[in-house]
Design a protein around this motif. Structure first.
Motif, mmCIF file in Angstrom:
data_model
loop_
_atom_site.group_PDB
_atom_site.id
_atom_site.type_symbol
_atom_site.label_atom_id
_atom_site.label_comp_id
_atom_site.label_asym_id
_atom_site.label_seq_id
_atom_site.Cartn_x
_atom_site.Cartn_y
_atom_site.Cartn_z
ATOM 1 N N ILE A 122 0.933 -1.194 -0.073
ATOM 2 C CA ILE A 122 -0.099 -0.080 -0.105
ATOM 3 C C ILE A 122 0.964 1.181 -0.129
ATOM 4 O O ILE A 122 2.008 1.273 0.307
ATOM 5 C CB ILE A 122 -0.982 0.102 1.250
ATOM 6 N N MET A 123 -0.017 2.425 -0.439
ATOM 7 C CA MET A 123 0.738 3.842 -0.200
ATOM 8 C C MET A 123 0.255 4.323 1.048
ATOM 9 O O MET A 123 -1.140 4.994 0.797
ATOM 10 C CB MET A 123 0.811 4.431 -1.588
ATOM 11 N N PRO A 124 0.648 4.498 2.085
ATOM 12 C CA PRO A 124 -0.188 5.010 3.143
ATOM 13 C C PRO A 124 -0.212 6.534 2.836
ATOM 14 O O PRO A 124 0.462 7.161 2.432
ATOM 15 C CB PRO A 124 0.736 4.865 4.252
ATOM 16 N N GLN A 125 -1.450 7.146 3.216
ATOM 17 C CA GLN A 125 -1.869 8.495 3.204
ATOM 18 C C GLN A 125 -1.179 9.420 4.330
ATOM 19 O O GLN A 125 -1.220 8.800 5.458
ATOM 20 C CB GLN A 125 -3.286 8.737 3.158
ATOM 21 N N SER A 126 -0.743 10.578 4.060
ATOM 22 C CA SER A 126 -0.186 11.438 4.763
ATOM 23 C C SER A 126 -1.107 12.142 5.643
ATOM 24 O O SER A 126 -0.954 12.843 6.699
ATOM 25 C CB SER A 126 0.758 12.251 4.293
ATOM 26 N N SER A 127 -2.701 12.211 5.202
ATOM 27 C CA SER A 127 -3.708 13.094 5.722
ATOM 28 C C SER A 127 -4.856 12.232 5.443
ATOM 29 O O SER A 127 -5.161 11.910 4.231
ATOM 30 C CB SER A 127 -3.621 14.437 5.035
ATOM 31 N N PRO A 128 -5.754 12.074 6.506
ATOM 32 C CA PRO A 128 -6.928 11.475 6.348
ATOM 33 C C PRO A 128 -7.962 12.360 5.568
ATOM 34 O O PRO A 128 -9.257 11.924 5.260
ATOM 35 C CB PRO A 128 -7.478 11.233 7.827
ATOM 36 N N LEU A 129 -7.674 13.695 5.309
ATOM 37 C CA LEU A 129 -8.607 14.625 4.574
ATOM 38 C C LEU A 129 -8.498 14.290 3.074
ATOM 39 O O LEU A 129 -9.428 15.095 2.374
ATOM 40 C CB LEU A 129 -8.008 16.077 4.918
ATOM 41 N N VAL A 130 -7.759 13.755 2.571
ATOM 42 C CA VAL A 130 -7.644 13.642 1.075
ATOM 43 C C VAL A 130 -9.034 12.581 0.964
ATOM 44 O O VAL A 130 -8.855 11.635 1.235
ATOM 45 C CB VAL A 130 -6.504 12.694 0.565
ATOM 46 N N GLN A 165 -11.270 9.690 -0.590
ATOM 47 C CA GLN A 165 -10.802 8.335 -0.607
ATOM 48 C C GLN A 165 -10.606 8.054 -2.263
ATOM 49 O O GLN A 165 -9.869 7.415 -2.912
ATOM 50 C CB GLN A 165 -11.779 7.315 -0.009
ATOM 51 N N ALA A 166 -11.657 8.631 -3.125
ATOM 52 C CA ALA A 166 -11.495 8.533 -4.645
ATOM 53 C C ALA A 166 -10.456 8.702 -5.171
ATOM 54 O O ALA A 166 -9.793 8.432 -6.220
ATOM 55 C CB ALA A 166 -13.076 9.054 -5.174
ATOM 56 N N VAL A 167 -9.907 10.237 -4.788
ATOM 57 C CA VAL A 167 -8.854 10.803 -5.321
ATOM 58 C C VAL A 167 -7.385 9.850 -5.037
ATOM 59 O O VAL A 167 -6.873 9.653 -5.832
ATOM 60 C CB VAL A 167 -8.594 12.241 -4.524
ATOM 61 N N TRP A 168 -7.422 9.471 -3.808
ATOM 62 C CA TRP A 168 -6.220 8.628 -3.286
ATOM 63 C C TRP A 168 -6.375 7.220 -4.095
ATOM 64 O O TRP A 168 -5.158 6.696 -4.554
ATOM 65 C CB TRP A 168 -6.265 8.398 -1.864
ATOM 66 N N ASP A 169 -7.347 6.785 -4.175
ATOM 67 C CA ASP A 169 -7.572 5.251 -4.891
ATOM 68 C C ASP A 169 -7.006 5.469 -6.378
ATOM 69 O O ASP A 169 -6.064 4.603 -6.787
ATOM 70 C CB ASP A 169 -8.961 4.906 -4.949
ATOM 71 N N ASP A 215 -3.040 -1.834 8.820
ATOM 72 C CA ASP A 215 -3.740 -0.929 8.501
ATOM 73 C C ASP A 215 -4.570 0.019 9.464
ATOM 74 O O ASP A 215 -4.838 1.217 9.557
ATOM 75 C CB ASP A 215 -5.149 -1.469 7.812
ATOM 76 N N LYS A 216 -4.762 -0.560 10.779
ATOM 77 C CA LYS A 216 -5.463 0.007 12.025
ATOM 78 C C LYS A 216 -4.364 1.152 12.592
ATOM 79 O O LYS A 216 -4.769 2.136 12.885
ATOM 80 C CB LYS A 216 -5.711 -0.946 13.062
ATOM 81 N N ARG A 217 -3.055 0.747 12.185
ATOM 82 C CA ARG A 217 -1.914 1.877 12.834
ATOM 83 C C ARG A 217 -1.737 2.907 12.068
ATOM 84 O O ARG A 217 -1.131 3.861 12.481
ATOM 85 C CB ARG A 217 -0.854 1.026 13.199
ATOM 86 N N LEU A 218 -2.034 2.952 10.705
ATOM 87 C CA LEU A 218 -1.765 3.988 9.762
ATOM 88 C C LEU A 218 -2.752 5.106 9.503
ATOM 89 O O LEU A 218 -3.957 4.743 9.782
ATOM 90 C CB LEU A 218 -1.495 3.292 8.445
ATOM 91 N N VAL A 219 -2.303 6.084 9.276
ATOM 92 C CA VAL A 219 -3.165 7.413 8.928
ATOM 93 C C VAL A 219 -4.136 6.919 7.791
ATOM 94 O O VAL A 219 -3.903 6.527 6.824
ATOM 95 C CB VAL A 219 -2.381 8.709 8.523
ATOM 96 N N GLY A 220 -5.418 7.256 7.999
ATOM 97 C CA GLY A 220 -6.702 6.912 7.258
ATOM 98 C C GLY A 220 -7.267 5.575 7.341
ATOM 99 O O GLY A 220 -8.347 5.129 6.640
ATOM 100 N N ARG A 221 -6.448 4.653 8.136
ATOM 101 C CA ARG A 221 -6.888 3.352 8.235
ATOM 102 C C ARG A 221 -7.069 2.725 6.958
ATOM 103 O O ARG A 221 -8.230 2.227 6.472
ATOM 104 C CB ARG A 221 -8.174 3.115 8.935
ATOM 105 N N PRO A 222 -6.096 2.500 6.195
ATOM 106 C CA PRO A 222 -6.212 1.879 4.820
ATOM 107 C C PRO A 222 -6.842 0.662 5.002
ATOM 108 O O PRO A 222 -6.546 -0.204 5.767
ATOM 109 C CB PRO A 222 -4.934 2.098 4.331
#
Length: 234
Positions: A124-132, A134-138, A195-202
Motif C-alpha cells: 500500500i501507499m499510506p496516506q499522509s492525511s485523512p482529509l484526502v 478516498q476516490a482521489v487517493w484510490d 492498517d489500523k495503525r496507519l493514517v486514514g486506516r487503509p
C-alpha cells in the motif's frame, strides 16, 4: 522540520544514550546551511512485508521511501516505521523488466517480483492525511501500482529488528517478497493490524478489489528464487 526536532523522540529499541543538548544545537545549525537534495528526491511511501531469503518463516513490516533515478530505476530507503524516530533497516532497488533482462542468471535470482504484493492489496501507499478524498487517493495509488506491479526488486536488510537487535548486527540479509497467500498464513491478521495503525486506516482488502483489473505481468523464471530453489534443485 530539522534533524534536531526529529531526534527528540528516542527509542528504547536502540543501544546508546539520549540526544544531548550539544548534539541538538549542532544538528540545528547544520540543518540550516546544508543541502539534502538526495533525500528530497523521495516521492513515494510504500508499506509491505519483506521475507528473509535464508529463512522464509521470518518477515518484517517495512516502510519504503522511494525516489526515481530514471524511468527504469528506483531506489528506496527502508525504515521500521513511518515515525520520526524510525530506524533505517535496509535498502531496495527496483528496476523495469527491460533492465532485468540484461542480468545474468545468478544475479536475477537475487531479485523478486511485486505481482502478488500489488494484486493482494498487501502493498500500500499510506496516506499522509485523512482529509484526502478516498476516490482521489484510490486513483493516485492505483496509477502507482500499475507501474510497481511490473518491477523487480532487490532488497538487503541491515538491521534485524524482528529478533530484537538494538544495533545493526551481522551481515546484510537478502530479502524477498511473498508470491502467494499460502506463504503467509498470518497475512490477514498482520495486514489488518498494520492498517489500523496507519493514517486514514487503509483497507488492504478494498485495495485488492480496486486493483482487480490491473493486468498481471508474467514473472521471469529466475525471479523469486527463494520459493523456487527447492523445486529446481530436486
Amino acid at each position: 522540520m530539522d534533524c534536531a526536532t526529529h531526534s527528540k523522540e528516542n527509542t528504547t529499541d536502540v543501544a546508546g544514550e539520549p540526544r544531548s543538548t550539544k548534539s541538538t544545537v549542532l544538528e540545528t545549525g547544520a540543518s540550516l546551511v546544508q543541502d539534502f537534495s538526495p533525500v528530497k528526491n523521495i516521492c513515494a511511501h510504500l508499506n509491505a512485508f519483506h521475507i528473509y531469503a535464508s529463512d522464509p518463516t521470518r518477515y518484517v513490516e517495512t516502510n519504503h521511501y522511494c525516489g526515481h533515478l530514471n524511468e527504469d530505476v528506483r531506489q528506496c530507503i527502508l525504515y521500521d516505521s513511518p515515525l520520526p524516530n524510525a530506524r533505517i533497516i535496509g535498502i531496495e532497488y527496483m528496476i523495469t523488466p527491460k533492465l532485468y533482462a540484461t542480468l545474468d542468471s545468478d544475479e536475477r535470482k537475487l531479485w523478486h517480483s511485486h505481482v502478488f504484493e500489488v494484486k493482494s492489496g498487501m502493498l500500500i501507499m499510506p496516506q499522509s492525511s485523512p482529509l484526502v478524498p478516498q476516490a482521489v487517493w484510490d486513483k493516485a495509488e492505483k496509477a502507482e501500482m500499475e507501474e510497481v506491479v511490473k518491477l523487480y526488486g532487490k532488497v538487503y536488510h541491515l538491521w534485524q529488528v524482528d529478533r530484537g537487535d538494538k544495533l545493526p548486527l551481522g551481515e546484510p540479509q537478502l530479502m524477498t517478497s511473498f508470491t502467494a497467500k499460502e506463504q503467509f498464513p498470518e497475512m490477514e491478521e498482520k495486514c489488518d493490524d498494520r492498517d489500523k495503525r496507519l493514517v486514514g486506516r487503509p483497507d488492504w482488502r478494498r485495495r485488492a478489489e480496486v486493483r482487480a483489473d490491473i493486468p498481471e505481468p508474467a514473472v521471469e523464471r529466475d525471479a523469486d528464487w527463494t520459493w523456487k530453489k527447492d523445486q529446481n534443485d530436486s
